[in-house]
Design an enzyme around this catalytic site. Structure first.
Site, PDB file in Angstrom:
ATOM      1  N   SER A 118       0.823  -1.210   0.000  1.00 30.04           N
ATOM      2  CA  SER A 118       0.000   0.000   0.000  1.00 30.04           C
ATOM      3  C   SER A 118       0.859   1.263   0.000  1.00 30.04           C
ATOM      4  O   SER A 118       1.993   1.270   0.482  1.00 30.04           O
ATOM      5  CB  SER A 118      -0.913   0.016   1.224  1.00 30.04           C
ATOM      6  OG  SER A 118      -1.560  -1.221   1.386  1.00 30.04           O
TER       7      SER A 118
HETATM    8  N1  SAH Z   1      -0.851  -3.899   3.519  1.00 27.56           N
HETATM    9  C1  SAH Z   1      -0.090  -4.863   2.765  1.00 27.56           C
HETATM   10  C2  SAH Z   1      -0.480  -4.937   1.322  1.00 27.56           C
HETATM   11  C3  SAH Z   1      -1.791  -5.465   1.131  1.00 27.56           C
HETATM   12  S1  SAH Z   1      -2.217  -5.905  -0.513  1.00 27.56           S
HETATM   13  C4  SAH Z   1       1.361  -4.492   2.824  1.00 27.56           C
HETATM   14  O1  SAH Z   1       1.706  -3.580   3.540  1.00 27.56           O
HETATM   15  O2  SAH Z   1       2.145  -5.178   2.156  1.00 27.56           O
HETATM   16  C5  SAH Z   1      -3.637  -6.808  -0.050  1.00 27.56           C
HETATM   17  C6  SAH Z   1      -3.349  -8.190   0.436  1.00 27.56           C
HETATM   18  O3  SAH Z   1      -4.606  -8.787   0.787  1.00 27.56           O
HETATM   19  C7  SAH Z   1      -2.752  -9.118  -0.641  1.00 27.56           C
HETATM   20  O4  SAH Z   1      -1.564  -9.668  -0.158  1.00 27.56           O
HETATM   21  C8  SAH Z   1      -3.826 -10.171  -0.842  1.00 27.56           C
HETATM   22  O5  SAH Z   1      -3.316 -11.462  -1.128  1.00 27.56           O
HETATM   23  C9  SAH Z   1      -4.548 -10.147   0.495  1.00 27.56           C
HETATM   24  N2  SAH Z   1      -5.912 -10.689   0.491  1.00 27.56           N
HETATM   25  C10 SAH Z   1      -6.894 -10.549  -0.437  1.00 27.56           C
HETATM   26  N3  SAH Z   1      -8.008 -11.211  -0.069  1.00 27.56           N
HETATM   27  C11 SAH Z   1      -7.728 -11.797   1.139  1.00 27.56           C
HETATM   28  C12 SAH Z   1      -8.466 -12.626   2.029  1.00 27.56           C
HETATM   29  N4  SAH Z   1      -9.712 -13.012   1.781  1.00 27.56           N
HETATM   30  N5  SAH Z   1      -7.870 -13.031   3.165  1.00 27.56           N
HETATM   31  C13 SAH Z   1      -6.593 -12.684   3.453  1.00 27.56           C
HETATM   32  N6  SAH Z   1      -5.848 -11.899   2.646  1.00 27.56           N
HETATM   33  C14 SAH Z   1      -6.394 -11.459   1.496  1.00 27.56           C
END
Ligand code: SAH
Length: 225
Positions: free
Chosen positions: A70
């Protein structure tokens, strides 16, 4: 890891980080502790080496597997909202995070709360986050490779829940896992039309604030290796 790696050099140096913090401050991030955490957490160690020189730009960067780390402004805004106290001295002790990704947001939050439970659906990212957090000596975090749609029922209720991927509507199961007075911060909506929403539990009611327009990857059901 040695001090030099952690502190960064050149485009990952203290001066570069200071510029990022100044930018976030001028864009409205007011919580000094949040700004300090953004300065402290070495974002360059969470991204691919080829992207390290861009780690302190205020922009989302690719993580692989179609996911992104993010944008620092968004990480700061979500953290600020999650820990916002309304004069009641409330700071969340126990937080659930959904969408660990590489663990950067987790590391920023770890400076504020007693314990974070964080869920990632892609095993490869879950492992990477584990390595990243371990090498920084952050140990108030429990990670899990699972589908975050269902929260983490055995650890509920939580004082705060932060979601880093966008569902079309607010998942009921997450609302149910909030402590009274606790707050859920998440992006909601279809691609191209998401807003960052904050819901504070007041008994059986939820107080809603719409914070800003955002663009997150979708919250997906099920897990992947
Ligand atoms: N905040 C994180 C980036 C998030 S990107 C950082 O600092 O790196 C969003 C993440 O949510 C991705 O890794 C994706 O795989 C995850 N995601 C999406 N759907 C999800 C779910 N149902 N349960 C857990 N993780 C999920």
């Amino acid at each position: 890891m040695n001090r030099r790696e952690r502190a960064g050099i050149g485009m990952t140096s203290a001066r570069t980080r200071d510029r990022l913090v100044e930018r976030l401050r001028s864009n409205g991030i007011a919580n000094a502790q949040v700004l300090e955490q953004i300065r402290e957490v070495p974002r360059h160690l969470f991204v691919d080496e080829a992207l390290a020189s861009r780690a302190y730009e205020d922009t989302a960067l690719p993580l692989g597997r179609g996911q992104t780390i993010s944008q620092p402004y968004i990480v700061a805004a979500m953290t600020e909202e999650l820990v916002r106290d309304e004069g009641d001295g409330r700071t969340p002790g126990k937080v659930l995070e959904i969408g660990t990704g590489c663990g950067y947001q987790t590391a920023v939050l770890a400076g504020f709360v007693r314990h974070i439970f964080s869920i990632e659906r892609i095993q490869e990212l879950f492992r990477r986050a584990q390595g990243n957090l371990q090498s920084l000596g952050i140990n108030n975090v429990s990670l899990r490779h699972a589908d975050g749609w269902h929260g983490w029922r055995s650890q509920a209720p939580f004082d705060g829940i932060l979601v880093a991927a966008a569902p079309r509507t607010v998942p009921e199961e997450l609302l149910e896992q909030l402590e009274d007075g606790g707050r859920l911060v998440l992006p909601v909506g279809a691609p191209g039309g998401q807003s960052l929403v904050s819901l504070t539990r007041r008994g059986t009611r939820f107080e809603r604030r719409d914070l800003l327009r955002v663009s997150f990857v979708p919250l997906v059901e099920g897990i992947e290796s």
